[in-house]
Design a protein around this motif. Structure first.
Motif, PDB file in Angstrom:
ATOM      1  N   ASP A 115       0.834  -1.205   0.000  1.00 39.97           N
ATOM      2  CA  ASP A 115       0.000   0.000   0.000  1.00 39.97           C
ATOM      3  C   ASP A 115       0.868   1.253   0.000  1.00 39.97           C
ATOM      4  OD1 ASP A 115      -2.140  -1.691   0.084  1.00 39.97           O
ATOM      5  OD2 ASP A 115      -2.547  -1.409   2.226  1.00 39.97           O
TER       6      ASP A 115
ATOM      7  N   TYR B  28       2.288   1.785  -3.419  1.00 43.17           N
ATOM      8  CA  TYR B  28       1.234   2.251  -4.323  1.00 43.17           C
ATOM      9  C   TYR B  28       1.020   3.756  -4.167  1.00 43.17           C
ATOM     10  CZ  TYR B  28      -3.324   2.491  -6.656  1.00 43.17           C
ATOM     11  OH  TYR B  28      -4.362   2.818  -7.494  1.00 43.17           O
TER      12      TYR B  28
ATOM     13  N   GLN C  36       5.629   0.715  -8.708  1.00 36.02           N
ATOM     14  CA  GLN C  36       4.323   0.079  -8.872  1.00 36.02           C
ATOM     15  C   GLN C  36       4.464  -1.428  -9.049  1.00 36.02           C
ATOM     16  OE1 GLN C  36       1.948   1.837 -11.958  1.00 36.02           O
ATOM     17  NE2 GLN C  36       0.075   0.847 -11.287  1.00 36.02           N
TER      18      GLN C  36
ATOM     19  N   ILE D  29       2.885  -4.397  -6.684  1.00 34.32           N
ATOM     20  CA  ILE D  29       2.146  -5.562  -7.187  1.00 34.32           C
ATOM     21  C   ILE D  29       2.758  -6.853  -6.663  1.00 34.32           C
ATOM     22  CG2 ILE D  29       1.538  -6.843  -9.272  1.00 34.32           C
ATOM     23  CD1 ILE D  29       1.424  -4.139 -10.730  1.00 34.32           C
TER      24      ILE D  29
ATOM     25  N   TRP E 292      -4.116 -10.124  -8.593  1.00 32.41           N
ATOM     26  CA  TRP E 292      -5.211  -9.440  -9.280  1.00 32.41           C
ATOM     27  C   TRP E 292      -6.521 -10.190  -9.010  1.00 32.41           C
ATOM     28  CZ3 TRP E 292      -0.683 -10.544 -12.254  1.00 32.41           C
ATOM     29  CH2 TRP E 292      -0.646 -11.823 -12.824  1.00 32.41           C
TER      30      TRP E 292
ATOM     31  N   TYR F 166      -9.263  -3.719  -6.770  1.00 30.89           N
ATOM     32  CA  TYR F 166      -8.122  -2.863  -6.436  1.00 30.89           C
ATOM     33  C   TYR F 166      -6.846  -3.408  -7.071  1.00 30.89           C
ATOM     34  CZ  TYR F 166      -4.223  -1.107  -3.653  1.00 30.89           C
ATOM     35  OH  TYR F 166      -3.015  -0.574  -3.259  1.00 30.89           O
ATOM     36  N   GLU F 167      -6.599  -4.687  -6.913  1.00 29.72           N
ATOM     37  CA  GLU F 167      -5.392  -5.286  -7.484  1.00 29.72           C
ATOM     38  C   GLU F 167      -5.435  -5.268  -9.012  1.00 29.72           C
ATOM     39  OE1 GLU F 167      -5.114  -8.398  -3.696  1.00 29.72           O
ATOM     40  OE2 GLU F 167      -5.489  -9.140  -5.720  1.00 29.72           O
TER      41      GLU F 167
ATOM     42  N   MET G 165      -4.612  -1.782 -10.224  1.00 26.97           N
ATOM     43  CA  MET G 165      -3.186  -1.513 -10.044  1.00 26.97           C
ATOM     44  C   MET G 165      -2.377  -2.142 -11.175  1.00 26.97           C
ATOM     45  SD  MET G 165      -0.850  -2.074  -6.623  1.00 26.97           S
ATOM     46  CE  MET G 165      -1.601  -3.670  -6.254  1.00 26.97           C
TER      47      MET G 165
ATOM     48  N   MET H 160      -5.896   5.603 -10.880  1.00 24.53           N
ATOM     49  CA  MET H 160      -5.219   5.090  -9.688  1.00 24.53           C
ATOM     50  C   MET H 160      -5.789   5.714  -8.421  1.00 24.53           C
ATOM     51  SD  MET H 160      -1.215   4.667 -10.806  1.00 24.53           S
ATOM     52  CE  MET H 160      -0.818   3.827  -9.270  1.00 24.53           C
TER      53      MET H 160
ATOM     54  N   ASN I  28      -9.049   4.023  -7.871  1.00 21.26           N
ATOM     55  CA  ASN I  28      -8.776   2.648  -7.479  1.00 21.26           C
ATOM     56  C   ASN I  28      -8.320   2.549  -6.026  1.00 21.26           C
ATOM     57  OD1 ASN I  28      -8.406  -0.191  -8.355  1.00 21.26           O
ATOM     58  ND2 ASN I  28      -6.264   0.203  -7.908  1.00 21.26           N
ATOM     59  N   GLY I  29      -7.484   3.507  -5.606  1.00 23.63           N
ATOM     60  CA  GLY I  29      -6.939   3.452  -4.255  1.00 23.63           C
ATOM     61  C   GLY I  29      -7.866   3.977  -3.181  1.00 23.63           C
TER      62      GLY I  29
ATOM     63  N   TYR J  13     -10.519   0.327  -3.039  1.00 21.73           N
ATOM     64  CA  TYR J  13      -9.479  -0.351  -2.246  1.00 21.73           C
ATOM     65  C   TYR J  13     -10.072  -1.525  -1.475  1.00 21.73           C
ATOM     66  CZ  TYR J  13      -5.956  -1.337   1.227  1.00 21.73           C
ATOM     67  OH  TYR J  13      -5.043  -1.988   2.015  1.00 21.73           O
TER      68      TYR J  13
END
Length: 327
Positions: A12, A15, A97, A101, A113, A117-118, A121, A155, A158-159, A163
């Motif tokens: 996190d 990210y 990044q 991952i 994934w 969220y994953e 990313m 992003m 997404n975050g 999340y």
């Protein structure tokens, strides 16, 4: 298997740091775009070239047989130096990044994934990697800010909104198809974002070429229209078969998991619509009468469908993909 909370926390943090670095790279790139000249010296010369065939080799016009005189050495100005710094930051952000991952995968002991969220990313990472390859082959580094703008927005969404804490996936996702189907969808969707941005810029450039009174400050700073067209086409023909493979694998997995190949789930439906749009783009790009602006518009519609399927479908609909944070 127990979740490694330490790896998850570090993921996190990486990210969040990546987003900050991308924002800085975006600002550096916009500065170069506004005040620099890299990549624009060849703009007028590139107008002497036309594409023949569907993305085939270039053919010189009659007046292009005379070689252009060599350009005198030019001192690299501050905007170009800042642009190089932005490109370096972009590479650094991609590495961070990738680390996020990998750490997420180590934390959950599976493919990283397994939730939205994953997935987001990984998609944005693929987009950045694809752009780094493009700027190695074309003089379009100063356009990086336009590519990073949707990446940073996605992003951020997404975050925040999407999340999901690190956790095991539900039994339906505990399959080798998670590695095959989802990874193909990630690569295809991530790469598709690049030609979408290039097609948008293509419309600005062609509008300026037709009437210099339109976008007089922005238009001439863009690469020639045929350069943007080539980027859009060549990147799309790389992404399309990968995306097609992902859609087909998804149908096979659906038959194994749900007993049918297709069920018109919202995610499936929008993915199919995006596939049809990109197939239409490639067909139109190969047809002389539909090249140029018409083909670019189709590509932009495909770009919009991809973005819609990546995030907004997950926020406003529910379906068979709506489990474990995955839509």
């Amino acid at each position: 298997m127990e979740i490694n909370e330490t790896f998850s926390q570090y993921s996190d943090w990486f990210y969040t740091t990546t987003v900050a670095i991308y924002v800085l790279a975006l600002l550096f790139s916009l500065f170069e775009q506004a005040f620099g000249a890299k990549g624009r010296r060849a703009t007028e010369r590139s107008r002497q070239r036309v594409l023949v065939g569907a993305g085939g080799p270039d053919a010189e016009l009659e007046d292009a047989d005379t070689p252009a005189p060599p350009e005198p050495p030019r001192e690299v100005g501050r905007p170009e130096r800042i642009g190089r710094m932005g490109a370096a930051l972009l590479v650094l952000g991609a590495l961070l990044q990738l680390t996020a991952i990998v750490l997420r995968g180590l934390a959950v002991h599976r493919a990283p994934w397994g939730n939205m969220y994953e997935y987001g990313m990984a998609v944005t990472f693929i987009t950045v990697v694809a752009w780094l390859i493009v700027i190695k082959k074309f003089p379009v580094r100063h356009l990086t800010g336009f590519l990073l703008l949707p990446v940073v927005i996605l992003m951020f969404i997404n975050g925040t909104m999407l999340y999901t804490v690190a956790a095991p996936v539900v039994p339906a996702l505990q399959s080798y198809w998670l590695y095959i189907h989802v990874s193909a969808a990630i690569i295809g969707s991530g790469v598709f974002l690049v030609p979408g941005v290039a097609s948008v810029l293509y419309l600005f450039r062609t509008a300026y070429d037709k009437d210099s009174a339109r976008f007089p400050k922005f238009g001439p700073k863009l690469p020639a229209a045929d350069v943007l067209d080539r980027i859009s086409y060549r990147v799309t023909i790389v992404a399309f078969p990968i995306f097609t493979f992902g859609v087909l694998c998804g149908a096979v997995w659906a038959e194994a998991a749900w007993g049918r190949f297709w069920g018109w789930d919202p995610k499936e439906t929008v993915a199919f619509i995006a596939w049809v749009i990109y197939a239409a783009y490639l067909h139109s790009r190969a047809t002389a009468g539909w090249r140029g602006t018409r083909a670019a518009v189709i590509n932009i519609v495909g770009f919009a469908a991809t973005i819609f399927n990546l995030f907004f479908v997950n926020l406003v609909t529910a379906g068979l993909h709506s489990y474990a944070g995955v839509n």
